[in-house]
Design a protein around this motif. Structure first.
Motif, PDB file in Angstrom:
ATOM      1  N   TYR A 238       0.805  -1.224   0.000  1.00  0.00           N
ATOM      2  CA  TYR A 238       0.000   0.000   0.000  1.00  0.00           C
ATOM      3  C   TYR A 238       0.844   1.284   0.000  1.00  0.00           C
ATOM      4  CZ  TYR A 238      -3.534  -3.383   1.503  1.00  0.00           C
ATOM      5  OH  TYR A 238      -4.364  -4.464   1.589  1.00  0.00           O
ATOM      6  N   ALA A 239       1.873   1.326   0.845  1.00  0.00           N
ATOM      7  CA  ALA A 239       2.630   2.562   0.999  1.00  0.00           C
ATOM      8  C   ALA A 239       3.672   2.747  -0.090  1.00  0.00           C
ATOM      9  CB  ALA A 239       3.303   2.593   2.376  1.00  0.00           C
ATOM     10  N   GLN A 240       4.375   1.668  -0.462  1.00  0.00           N
ATOM     11  CA  GLN A 240       5.454   1.778  -1.441  1.00  0.00           C
ATOM     12  C   GLN A 240       4.993   2.362  -2.776  1.00  0.00           C
ATOM     13  OE1 GLN A 240       8.882  -1.130  -3.318  1.00  0.00           O
ATOM     14  NE2 GLN A 240       6.798  -1.867  -3.171  1.00  0.00           N
ATOM     15  N   PRO A 241       3.869   1.896  -3.343  1.00  0.00           N
ATOM     16  CA  PRO A 241       3.449   2.454  -4.635  1.00  0.00           C
ATOM     17  C   PRO A 241       2.708   3.783  -4.525  1.00  0.00           C
ATOM     18  CG  PRO A 241       1.955   0.697  -4.004  1.00  0.00           C
ATOM     19  CD  PRO A 241       3.040   0.742  -2.962  1.00  0.00           C
ATOM     20  N   ASP A 242       2.501   4.265  -3.298  1.00  0.00           N
ATOM     21  CA  ASP A 242       1.743   5.493  -3.105  1.00  0.00           C
ATOM     22  C   ASP A 242       2.590   6.698  -3.512  1.00  0.00           C
ATOM     23  OD1 ASP A 242       0.998   7.915  -1.164  1.00  0.00           O
ATOM     24  OD2 ASP A 242      -0.778   6.677  -1.442  1.00  0.00           O
ATOM     25  N   GLY A 243       2.033   7.546  -4.358  1.00  0.00           N
ATOM     26  CA  GLY A 243       2.787   8.691  -4.852  1.00  0.00           C
ATOM     27  C   GLY A 243       2.514   9.985  -4.115  1.00  0.00           C
ATOM     28  N   GLN A 244       1.710   9.954  -3.060  1.00  0.00           N
ATOM     29  CA  GLN A 244       1.346  11.166  -2.343  1.00  0.00           C
ATOM     30  C   GLN A 244       2.400  11.525  -1.297  1.00  0.00           C
ATOM     31  OE1 GLN A 244      -3.203  11.499  -1.765  1.00  0.00           O
ATOM     32  NE2 GLN A 244      -2.772   9.331  -1.469  1.00  0.00           N
ATOM     33  N   GLY A 245       2.549  12.814  -1.050  1.00  0.00           N
ATOM     34  CA  GLY A 245       3.490  13.297  -0.064  1.00  0.00           C
ATOM     35  C   GLY A 245       2.965  13.152   1.350  1.00  0.00           C
ATOM     36  N   VAL A 246       3.840  13.402   2.324  1.00  0.00           N
ATOM     37  CA  VAL A 246       3.457  13.275   3.725  1.00  0.00           C
ATOM     38  C   VAL A 246       2.336  14.248   4.070  1.00  0.00           C
ATOM     39  CG1 VAL A 246       4.266  13.533   6.106  1.00  0.00           C
ATOM     40  CG2 VAL A 246       5.726  12.430   4.402  1.00  0.00           C
ATOM     41  N   GLY A 247       2.389  15.468   3.516  1.00  0.00           N
ATOM     42  CA  GLY A 247       1.344  16.442   3.794  1.00  0.00           C
ATOM     43  C   GLY A 247      -0.027  15.963   3.367  1.00  0.00           C
ATOM     44  N   ALA A 307       0.888   9.164   9.062  1.00  0.00           N
ATOM     45  CA  ALA A 307       1.094   9.859   7.786  1.00  0.00           C
ATOM     46  C   ALA A 307       2.507   9.644   7.277  1.00  0.00           C
ATOM     47  CB  ALA A 307       0.809  11.353   7.961  1.00  0.00           C
ATOM     48  N   TRP A 308       3.499   9.696   8.173  1.00  0.00           N
ATOM     49  CA  TRP A 308       4.884   9.462   7.774  1.00  0.00           C
ATOM     50  C   TRP A 308       5.069   8.044   7.246  1.00  0.00           C
ATOM     51  CZ3 TRP A 308       8.759   6.368  10.273  1.00  0.00           C
ATOM     52  CH2 TRP A 308      10.032   6.531   9.714  1.00  0.00           C
ATOM     53  N   GLN A 309       4.385   7.080   7.861  1.00  0.00           N
ATOM     54  CA  GLN A 309       4.456   5.697   7.409  1.00  0.00           C
ATOM     55  C   GLN A 309       3.560   5.432   6.188  1.00  0.00           C
ATOM     56  OE1 GLN A 309       3.323   3.597  10.988  1.00  0.00           O
ATOM     57  NE2 GLN A 309       5.420   3.492  11.721  1.00  0.00           N
ATOM     58  N   ARG A 310       2.762   6.456   5.799  1.00  0.00           N
ATOM     59  CA  ARG A 310       1.781   6.315   4.723  1.00  0.00           C
ATOM     60  C   ARG A 310       0.799   5.185   5.019  1.00  0.00           C
ATOM     61  NH1 ARG A 310       6.366   8.317   2.544  1.00  0.00           N
ATOM     62  NH2 ARG A 310       6.167   9.971   0.984  1.00  0.00           N
ATOM     63  N   ALA A 311       0.452   5.042   6.292  1.00  0.00           N
ATOM     64  CA  ALA A 311      -0.475   3.998   6.726  1.00  0.00           C
ATOM     65  C   ALA A 311      -1.849   4.592   7.010  1.00  0.00           C
ATOM     66  CB  ALA A 311       0.067   3.293   7.973  1.00  0.00           C
ATOM     67  N   THR A 312      -2.379   5.309   6.032  1.00  0.00           N
ATOM     68  CA  THR A 312      -3.658   6.000   6.212  1.00  0.00           C
ATOM     69  C   THR A 312      -4.797   5.268   5.513  1.00  0.00           C
ATOM     70  OG1 THR A 312      -3.160   7.387   4.281  1.00  0.00           O
ATOM     71  CG2 THR A 312      -2.550   8.250   6.447  1.00  0.00           C
TER      72      THR A 312
END
Length: 556
Positions: A238-247, A307-312
């Protein structure tokens, strides 16, 4: 007539909140029967453990594929005793959720909150449909909350050793809740001075690590790592292919801080805005009590961490932060209102009342977020006149109206939420995934390897060897994802499963593309309770439609 004892007079309002929470959760469980898909992953680990097949999802393949070893061990004991694992998990969840609320109310009384403030501090926790779902859904979340609040209360009482013990048990339940240790530390830090303060903190951390260390050593020896493998698997998927920034993920995380799902985006923004305003107000009102205002930085740090882990991607990851916000927001209701806060609350009240009325007659007010400023201005004018006429009585009346509106919204939103989750449980879980699992149990060999994505219900009811497309229990898939291979056909070639379970539309797409990998398989059965494959478009239609394909020559 004998006078009512003072303790009972003080306890009836918090007791009423606990009773409301119990009734709401029992009604949710009885009406929806909802159990999370991922909960059945833990159930399968527990059953295998109770049957002597080790801490493994697939017998003979030990893997740290559940994030909650404590709940797994408890459910394994229940299974060994002959109890129903699903029913046991549901019962434990409801009791743990109520226990967490009870500990919070008791802690607030210990900190000097009046009965009314205690009750309001727990009201939103009792009335949040998302918490009903979590408490009755078979997951570890309510047990985590119970242990978090046990550690917090022990620290409030100055029992630092016990606070550490409960924190250690909390880590056994979910290791990523370590940030909660901030609250007991803040509570103990504010109580003592000098060396006594440092001795208390030392006892806390010694107790925490002493309780958690045995599991760390076992996991390291048994699995080769003290960290759940699911952490890496979900990051890769989920997180690795995510192209969104932390914000962007921070905004997604803030959007998860809501007690319900069912309303449109403007309603969500409206409700979350009010919730955060009340939470800040509650933290400010208790600014001299670190054990309480510390809930706000904890919630903020949780959102930033996820958010830092992109676990949203899952609501349940944000439940501890949501719990903290709801607790503070309830305390915010209990404090005397400033004029600005009364204006915001009044505008929100008018907006929600209008929205509920229009929703009731079938015309939802999706522009509620735009109307809030207008209603705030209108309320400010009306409130100014009424306060001049009635003094503080009007402020108390506002609070009574707001509590009534919370209860009304609980009934209205809770009913909508329950109807949606009952639909999901009935069609996606019971009539689709469970049916797929039972079909595999009846029609394929016991040692057959099956590739699929949702492994909870299917894995539990099929008892077959599963290879999952996310990689939660299949390290080869994770390694492939880390190398940049995200196509399921890659896993099909890599794993060479005997059977493949896939969504109906994916099967149709691959057939239309004449995918070479599909040529080695033949269609066996379609499970489609909502007739999605026939073109009927209803909620959960795609998620309830699956096909089973078998390798040529291996079909039953």
């Amino acid at each position: 007539m004998a006078a009512v004892p003072a303790p009972l007079r003080r306890a009836w309002l918090p007791g009423l909140v606990l009773l409301l929470a119990l009734i709401a959760r029992l009604a949710w469980v009885l009406f929806t029967g909802y159990t999370f898909e991922d909960a059945f992953i833990t159930f399968r680990f527990a059953r295998n453990l109770s049957e002597g097949q080790g801490f493994a999802f697939n017998p003979g393949e030990p893997i740290y594929g559940t994030t909650t070893p404590l709940l797994t061990l408890v459910l394994a004991a229940a299974s060994w005793l002959g109890l129903d694992v699903v029913g046991t998990a549901t019962f434990l969840g409801v009791m743990a959720g109520l226990g967490a609320l009870g500990l919070w109310l008791h802690g607030m009384r210990r900190l000097g909150a009046a009965p009314g403030a205690q009750a309001l501090g727990g009201l939103l926790l009792a009335c949040a449909p998302l918490l009903w779902q979590m408490d009755g859904g078979g997951m570890e979340t309510p047990l985590v909350l119970l242990l978090m609040l046990a550690a917090w209360l022990a620290a409030v009482q100055g029992r630092s050793g016990w606070a550490g013990v409960w924190l250690g048990a909390m880590l056994w339940t979910r290791v990523d809740t370590l940030g909660w240790a901030l609250l007991p530390v803040m509570a103990l830090w504010g109580q003592q001075q000098g060396r006594a303060r440092w001795r208390s903190l030392a006892r806390l951390f010694v107790g925490m690590f002493a309780v958690y260390l045995p599991w760390v050593l076992f996991a390291w020896a048994y699995f080769g790592s003290p960290l759940p493998y699911t952490v890496l698997a979900k990051w890769a998927a989920y997180a690795q292919p995510d192209g969104q920034g932390v914000g962007q993920h921070v905004l997604l995380g803030l959007a998860r801080l809501r007690p319900f799902h069912v309303l449109g985006s403007n309603w969500v923004i409206l409700s979350q805005g009010l919730l955060l305003i009340l939470a800040v107000r509650g933290a400010w009102g208790w600014r001299r009590t670190p054990a309480v205002w510390g809930l706000l930085p904890f919630a903020a740090l949780e959102v930033l961490r996820l958010a830092w882990q992109r676990a949203t991607f899952f609501d349940r990851y944000f439940v501890p932060a949501l719990w903290a916000v709801l607790a503070l927001a309830g305390l915010g209701l209990a404090l005397p209102f400033s004029r600005l806060l009364r204006t915001l609350l009044g505008g929100w009240l008018l907006t929600v009342a209008a929205g509920l009325f229009l929703t009731a007659i079938g015309d939802p007010l999706w522009s509620a977020g735009l109307l809030w400023p207008i209603f705030c201005a209108l309320w400010a004018a009306v409130e100014r006149w009424l306060v001049r006429q009635n003094g503080n009585a009007w402020a108390r009346a506002q609070l009574a109206i707001l509590v009534g509106l919370v209860l009304l919204a609980t009934w209205h939103l809770g009913r909508m939420e329950a109807e949606g989750q009952r639909w999901v449980q009935l069609y996606r879980h019971e009539r689709s995934l469970k049916v797929v699992g039972l079909w595999l149990a009846d029609n394929v060999p016991a040692d057959a390897k099956v590739l699929l994505e949702p492994i909870g219900y299917v894995g539990y009811f099929s008892r077959r060897v599963l290879r999952d497309e996310v990689g939660l229990v299949t390290p080869a898939v994770v390694q492939s994802k880390l190398a940049g291979q995200m196509d399921v056909l890659t896993y099909l070639d890599l794993l060479r499963p005997d059977y493949w379970v896939l969504h109906c539309d994916d099967a149709q797409r691959l057939q239309a593309q004449r995918a070479p990998a599909l040529a080695e398989y033949q269609f066996l059965v379609q499970i489609d309770p909502l007739q999605f494959a026939q073109g009927r478009r209803v909620p959960s239609g795609r998620e309830a439609c699956y096909e089973v394909w078998g390798r040529l020559g291996l079909a039953p």
